[in-house]
Design a protein around this motif. Structure first.
Motif, PDB file in Angstrom:
ATOM      1  N   ARG A  87       0.825  -1.218   0.000  1.00 16.19           N
ATOM      2  CA  ARG A  87       0.000   0.000   0.000  1.00 16.19           C
ATOM      3  C   ARG A  87       0.850   1.256   0.000  1.00 16.19           C
ATOM      4  O   ARG A  87       0.398   2.322  -0.429  1.00 16.19           O
ATOM      5  CB  ARG A  87      -0.914   0.013   1.225  1.00 16.19           C
ATOM      6  CG  ARG A  87      -1.990  -1.050   1.253  1.00 16.19           C
ATOM      7  CD  ARG A  87      -2.735  -0.997   2.575  1.00 16.19           C
ATOM      8  NE  ARG A  87      -3.275   0.338   2.830  1.00 16.19           N
ATOM      9  CZ  ARG A  87      -3.545   0.808   4.045  1.00 16.19           C
ATOM     10  NH1 ARG A  87      -3.276   0.080   5.117  1.00 16.19           N
ATOM     11  NH2 ARG A  87      -4.056   2.018   4.189  1.00 16.19           N
TER      12      ARG A  87
ATOM     13  N   ASP B 123      -7.845   4.799  -5.031  1.00 17.19           N
ATOM     14  CA  ASP B 123      -8.801   4.152  -4.127  1.00 17.19           C
ATOM     15  C   ASP B 123     -10.203   4.406  -4.674  1.00 17.19           C
ATOM     16  O   ASP B 123     -10.809   5.453  -4.431  1.00 17.19           O
ATOM     17  CB  ASP B 123      -8.674   4.708  -2.714  1.00 17.19           C
ATOM     18  CG  ASP B 123      -9.526   3.942  -1.708  1.00 17.19           C
ATOM     19  OD1 ASP B 123     -10.426   3.191  -2.136  1.00 17.19           O
ATOM     20  OD2 ASP B 123      -9.299   4.090  -0.493  1.00 17.19           O
ATOM     21  N   ALA B 124     -10.721   3.426  -5.404  1.00 16.41           N
ATOM     22  CA  ALA B 124     -12.024   3.577  -6.050  1.00 16.41           C
ATOM     23  C   ALA B 124     -13.164   3.652  -5.052  1.00 16.41           C
ATOM     24  O   ALA B 124     -14.266   4.106  -5.385  1.00 16.41           O
ATOM     25  CB  ALA B 124     -12.249   2.418  -7.021  1.00 16.41           C
ATOM     26  N   ALA B 125     -12.930   3.205  -3.817  1.00 16.45           N
ATOM     27  CA  ALA B 125     -13.993   3.212  -2.813  1.00 16.45           C
ATOM     28  C   ALA B 125     -14.283   4.611  -2.289  1.00 16.45           C
ATOM     29  O   ALA B 125     -15.352   4.868  -1.733  1.00 16.45           O
ATOM     30  CB  ALA B 125     -13.611   2.294  -1.660  1.00 16.45           C
ATOM     31  N   LEU B 126     -13.326   5.520  -2.448  1.00 15.04           N
ATOM     32  CA  LEU B 126     -13.541   6.900  -2.018  1.00 15.04           C
ATOM     33  C   LEU B 126     -14.304   7.672  -3.089  1.00 15.04           C
ATOM     34  O   LEU B 126     -14.217   7.358  -4.270  1.00 15.04           O
ATOM     35  CB  LEU B 126     -12.198   7.597  -1.771  1.00 15.04           C
ATOM     36  CG  LEU B 126     -11.383   7.171  -0.547  1.00 15.04           C
ATOM     37  CD1 LEU B 126     -10.029   7.872  -0.569  1.00 15.04           C
ATOM     38  CD2 LEU B 126     -12.118   7.513   0.739  1.00 15.04           C
ATOM     39  N   ASP B 127     -15.014   8.691  -2.651  1.00 14.97           N
ATOM     40  CA  ASP B 127     -15.647   9.595  -3.615  1.00 14.97           C
ATOM     41  C   ASP B 127     -14.888  10.910  -3.684  1.00 14.97           C
ATOM     42  O   ASP B 127     -15.381  11.892  -4.217  1.00 14.97           O
ATOM     43  CB  ASP B 127     -17.107   9.848  -3.224  1.00 14.97           C
ATOM     44  CG  ASP B 127     -17.895  10.530  -4.336  1.00 14.97           C
ATOM     45  OD1 ASP B 127     -17.563  10.306  -5.520  1.00 14.97           O
ATOM     46  OD2 ASP B 127     -18.815  11.304  -4.019  1.00 14.97           O
TER      47      ASP B 127
ATOM     48  N   SER C 128     -14.867  13.468  -6.671  1.00 15.72           N
ATOM     49  CA  SER C 128     -14.334  12.934  -7.928  1.00 15.72           C
ATOM     50  C   SER C 128     -15.098  13.461  -9.138  1.00 15.72           C
ATOM     51  O   SER C 128     -14.509  13.789 -10.164  1.00 15.72           O
ATOM     52  CB  SER C 128     -14.385  11.401  -7.896  1.00 15.72           C
ATOM     53  OG  SER C 128     -13.857  10.859  -9.071  1.00 15.72           O
TER      54      SER C 128
ATOM     55  N   SER D 226     -10.222   8.620  -5.714  1.00 15.83           N
ATOM     56  CA  SER D 226     -10.920   7.972  -6.838  1.00 15.83           C
ATOM     57  C   SER D 226     -10.743   8.759  -8.128  1.00 15.83           C
ATOM     58  O   SER D 226     -11.696   9.234  -8.728  1.00 15.83           O
ATOM     59  CB  SER D 226     -12.402   7.818  -6.505  1.00 15.83           C
ATOM     60  OG  SER D 226     -12.975   9.082  -6.194  1.00 15.83           O
TER      61      SER D 226
ATOM     62  N   GLY E 173      -5.996   5.083   6.305  1.00 20.22           N
ATOM     63  CA  GLY E 173      -6.712   5.257   5.043  1.00 20.22           C
ATOM     64  C   GLY E 173      -5.782   5.664   3.924  1.00 20.22           C
ATOM     65  O   GLY E 173      -4.587   5.901   4.126  1.00 20.22           O
ATOM     66  N   THR E 174      -6.345   5.769   2.731  1.00 15.45           N
ATOM     67  CA  THR E 174      -5.538   6.091   1.552  1.00 15.45           C
ATOM     68  C   THR E 174      -4.877   7.463   1.667  1.00 15.45           C
ATOM     69  O   THR E 174      -3.711   7.635   1.304  1.00 15.45           O
ATOM     70  CB  THR E 174      -6.409   6.042   0.291  1.00 15.45           C
ATOM     71  OG1 THR E 174      -6.951   4.720   0.162  1.00 15.45           O
ATOM     72  CG2 THR E 174      -5.606   6.363  -0.949  1.00 15.45           C
TER      73      THR E 174
END
Length: 423
Positions: free
Chosen positions: A10, A29-33, A101, A199, A363-364
């Motif tokens: 990571r 990190d696609a899970a974040l908006d 995003s 993202s 977190g990212t």
């Protein structure tokens, strides 16, 4: 206790290079908006020609540009639910833009406006300096600030970039042209890297390259070799008082210059530092806070500075206990040098150390934040993996030997700010 299961992959970013040579480190990190676009410049106070210049420049980027009057750019960012953060220290200046995003394409031109076309309106400069001057005057009433203001000039010398502190006269001496000159020299592509997290899409990466990778944004590389081979001659005096009559508390700051981050001794030193004062259950906390009741908190830590890190211990204590606290600090250092740490305490240190480590990388955006530290330290993500290996392999005997090697009371320089006659 076994090693912690952390995915060190990571910490390794996707690396890109813009057309004009800017290095871009991406943490998808696609899970974040959300998307965070951060520009990191070697433009801290180390590089300034006048006191306050670097901090004022960073704080006023975007506060008036060629196409947006004061506050207009901020209002435009607000319209898209985006915002800008500014931060500068001794070595780096960082400008971070946060955006949803789906609005990132709209926000990017506003980032470009701030980074390329800030003009530092006279009124904004005057307002900023007036507010900072008031803040400065308030801070002079706090013993912790008085101790810190004395400590670094004493260690490095008052003319050294790491030792210079602002004075009253500096707020009237700084001018708009000083900020423009600093901005033009240091806020350029050749002195910049980009950290992108969240993202984002491939199209976003292309847009970043289009806006910031062109030949219109170049400049002279800042002098990063300036501090190489830095040698600090410690003052002969070991303790110094900063009188503040009537103070109910005294601020203690003691420490010494350290070796470079790249040194193989740095990881084991961090373990020694952690045992002594690096966490809530440390020896300094148990003795001086819990047993003696001299303070609410005391800690030891490494101050990260590129050319010469500093190791320090700081605390605010009861005014009449400063001398006793210094005696207890010396006793704890001597005890760490004399006796091996017990197995139970070592397990506690390992557990607490890795707990703090995992919390820092939760977190990212936290992971991306480490990239700035790597750039500052001149190391890579493998630094953390090697730190864990040292943490779980170091023996009590080795901790004692490293304490003997590095925690030399003769090298410590101590500042106490508070009522007179505390030492």
């Amino acid at each position: 206790m076994g090693k912690m299961k952390f995915d060190y992959a990571r910490l390794y970013p996707r690396t890109e290079r813009l057309d004009n040579g800017i290095d871009l480190y991406a943490f998808p990190d696609a899970a974040l908006d959300l998307v965070r676009l951060e520009f990191v410049f070697d433009a801290g106070s180390y590089f300034q020609q006048k006191p306050l210049q670097a901090g004022a420049c960073c704080s006023l980027v975007g506060s008036g540009t060629e196409n947006y009057p004061a506050e207009a750019l901020s209002n435009e960012l607000d319209f898209y639910g985006a915002y800008m953060e500014r931060y500068s220290d001794r070595d780096q200046a960082c400008l971070s833009f946060y955006s949803l995003s789906r609005y990132f394409d709209n926000v990017l031109p506003l980032c470009e406006e701030a980074l390329k076309r800030s003009v530092f309106p006279q009124q904004e400069v005057e307002t900023y300096l007036r507010k900072q001057h008031r803040k400065f005057q308030v801070e002079l009433q706090r013993v912790s600030n008085l101790a810190r203001r004395e400590f670094y000039p004493w260690i490095f010398g008052k003319s050294h970039p790491y030792g210079i502190v602002a004075e009253e006269k500096d707020f009237s001496a700084l001018e708009r042209e000083d900020l423009l000159a600093f901005f033009r020299e240091y806020y350029r592509a050749d002195n910049c890297c980009i950290v992108l997290a969240g993202s984002f899409t491939e199209a976003h990466l292309e847009a970043v390259n289009r806006l910031f990778g062109g030949d219109d944004w170049r400049g002279r590389k800042a002098g990063l070799e300036a501090g190489k081979g830095m040698v600090v001659t410690l003052p002969e005096e070991h303790r110094r008082e900063v009188p503040f009559p009537g103070a109910l508390q005294a601020a203690i700051m003691t420490g010494m210059p350290l070796f470079p981050f790249q040194s193989p001794d740095f990881a084991p030193f961090r373990v020694v530092d952690y045992v002594l004062g690096g966490y809530f259950g440390s020896r300094l906390m148990r003795n001086i806070r819990e047993d003696k009741g001299y303070t609410y908190g005391i800690s030891s830590y490494v101050v990260p500075m590129r050319f010469m890190p500093v190791w320090a211990i700081s605390s605010e204590v009861k005014a009449d206990c400063a001398g006793k606290v210094l005696d207890e600090i010396e006793k704890e250092i001597e005890d760490l040098q004399r006796k091996e740490i017990g197995p139970d305490e070592l397990e506690l240190v390992r557990s607490a150390f890795m707990g703090d480590f995992l919390q820092e990388l939760d977190g990212t955006f936290d992971v991306a934040e480490r990239m700035k530290l790597f750039l500052l330290m001149g190391v890579g993500p493998e630094f953390y993996r090697s730190q864990e290996e040292v943490l779980f392999s170091i023996t009590p005997a080795e901790i004692r030997e490293y304490a003997r090697k590095f925690l030399d009371p003769g090298k410590l320089r101590t500042v106490v700010a508070g009522a007179e006659g505390l030492l």
